[in-house]
Design an enzyme around this catalytic site. Structure first.
Site, PDB file in Angstrom:
ATOM      1  N   ASP A 205       0.867  -1.179   0.000  1.00  0.00           N
ATOM      2  CA  ASP A 205       0.000   0.000   0.000  1.00  0.00           C
ATOM      3  C   ASP A 205       0.901   1.225   0.000  1.00  0.00           C
ATOM      4  O   ASP A 205       2.112   1.116   0.171  1.00  0.00           O
ATOM      5  CB  ASP A 205      -0.986   0.010   1.182  1.00  0.00           C
TER       6      ASP A 205
ATOM      7  N   TYR B 131     -15.414   7.686 -11.005  1.00  0.00           N
ATOM      8  CA  TYR B 131     -15.123   6.348 -10.472  1.00  0.00           C
ATOM      9  C   TYR B 131     -15.686   5.276 -11.420  1.00  0.00           C
ATOM     10  O   TYR B 131     -14.994   4.326 -11.795  1.00  0.00           O
ATOM     11  CB  TYR B 131     -15.767   6.255  -9.089  1.00  0.00           C
TER      12      TYR B 131
HETATM   13  C1  AKB Z   1     -18.491   2.544  -3.302  1.00  0.00           C
HETATM   14  O1  AKB Z   1     -19.554   2.758  -2.704  1.00  0.00           O
HETATM   15  O2  AKB Z   1     -17.825   3.427  -3.852  1.00  0.00           O
HETATM   16  C2  AKB Z   1     -18.025   1.108  -3.410  1.00  0.00           C
HETATM   17  C3  AKB Z   1     -18.480   0.477  -4.665  1.00  0.00           C
HETATM   18  C4  AKB Z   1     -19.843  -0.087  -4.758  1.00  0.00           C
HETATM   19  O3  AKB Z   1     -17.755   0.428  -5.611  1.00  0.00           O
HETATM   20  N1  AKB Z   1     -18.443   0.381  -2.251  1.00  0.00           N
END
Ligand code: AKB
Length: 313
Positions: free
Chosen positions: A34, A141
């Site tokens: 990490d 993300y």
């Molecule tokens: C988040 O909430 O960002 C994670 C996911 C579902 O990828 N737990």
């Protein structure tokens, strides 16, 4: 898998997975890494190295020095944290993945990539979300996760790299807490139930999301990585989930153990918008048929275990 290099080992999955893999494959055969060293089982229960996953040369050196045949690449920022710093999120989640894949290609390692329900978006069918469907996420993300799934598929097709991966739902565990996710409320609710007898949810009533208890997630990683490659039609981004619930349902499950538990709401618009863009429930048929995905815990058995195991003070 015989010798494993794990990135992102201080995270919620990493802490549990390092321990799980060391039990199965032997402590000395699992090197945890990490960006920082923190005291605890990850750095003390077996080999540990500091690693910034954007540094491909350093990943390659560790693969060579440990003789790893498998790279499990968990490092990355979670969804809510990523929205606060999209540039850092892309650098860590996308550039870090590219660096890790390149190092794995050079060393001929099997590769695990954790995608997420975040790889789906508002235009995806939300109920019984198919394995192969529309993927237009609205978060940095999620965009990095879709790119990651495609990149892992590409490395398999182009270079024959043994890449495999799942789309994790929200994961619930009593060991390391999650940090910066959207599904984290489903962990915090148990912690507050035990400590305070009440919880204020940042996710609104009626918001369904897929979830899974950590032991089932750990089992899924090992099952997929050990699966017969001849049976895999897909490789990356397998839908996996054990349950789908909204805040009132998890509260009701907690009340079956702690009858006085109370749930109130103070909805966070940023995390609510992310949750609203994600599926309500996934179709996991491909994972079940191609590599035997078979979670054990449902909401009530998970609740019982969480409430027994979480520290009371
Ligand atoms: C988040 O909430 O960002 C994670 C996911 C579902 O990828 N737990």
């Amino acid at each position: 898998m015989k010798k494993i290099l794990l990135t992102g080992s201080n995270g919620q999955i990493g802490v549990a997975l390092a321990e799980h893999l060391r039990k199965i494959y032997g402590a000395n055969n699992v090197t945890a890494t990490d960006i920082a060293k923190v005291p605890g089982s990850v750095s003390e229960g077996g080999p540990f190295a500091i690693l910034d996953v954007r540094d491909g040369k350093a990943i390659g050196e560790l693969l060579a020095s440990t003789g790893a045949d498998t790279l499990i690449h968990l490092a990355g920022l979670l969804s809510a944290k990523s929205e606060m710093n999209p540039q850092l999120a892309w650098d860590t989640n996308a550039n870090g993945l590219y660096a890790a894949l390149e190092a794995a290609r050079e060393h001929g390692c099997a590769f695990f990539f954790p995608s997420s329900i975040a790889a789906f978006g508002p235009s995806t069918p939300h109920k019984n979300t198919p394995q192969d469907t529309i993927q237009h996420p609205a978060t940095i993300y999620g965009i990095a996760k879709v790119a990651g799934e495609l990149l892992c598929d590409y490395y398999h097709l182009k270079y024959g790299l043994d890449t495999r991966g799942v789309r994790f739902p929200g994961l619930i565990s009593y060991t390391a807490p999650p940090g910066g996710g959207t599904t984290d409320y489903a962990v915090h609710i148990y912690r507050d139930a035990v400590k305070k007898g009440s919880y204020v949810s940042y996710i609104g009533k009626g918001t369904y999301m897929d979830m899974m208890y950590m032991p089932d997630a750990l089992d899924a990683v090992v099952r997929l990585m050990e699966a017969d490659p001849g049976k895999l039609v897909h490789r990356n981004g397998f839908n996996i989930s054990a349950m789908s619930f909204e805040p009132e349902e998890i509260a009701a499950s907690i009340r079956r153990v702690i009858p006085a538990f109370t749930l109130t709401y103070d909805v966070d618009p940023a995390r609510q918008a992310i949750a609203d863009s994600w599926p309500d429930s996934l179709d996991c048929t491909a994972a079940r048929t191609e590599w035997g995905f078979s979670p054990e815990y449902d909401l009530d058995t998970m609740t019982k275990d969480m409430l027994e195991k979480l520290p009371k003070a």
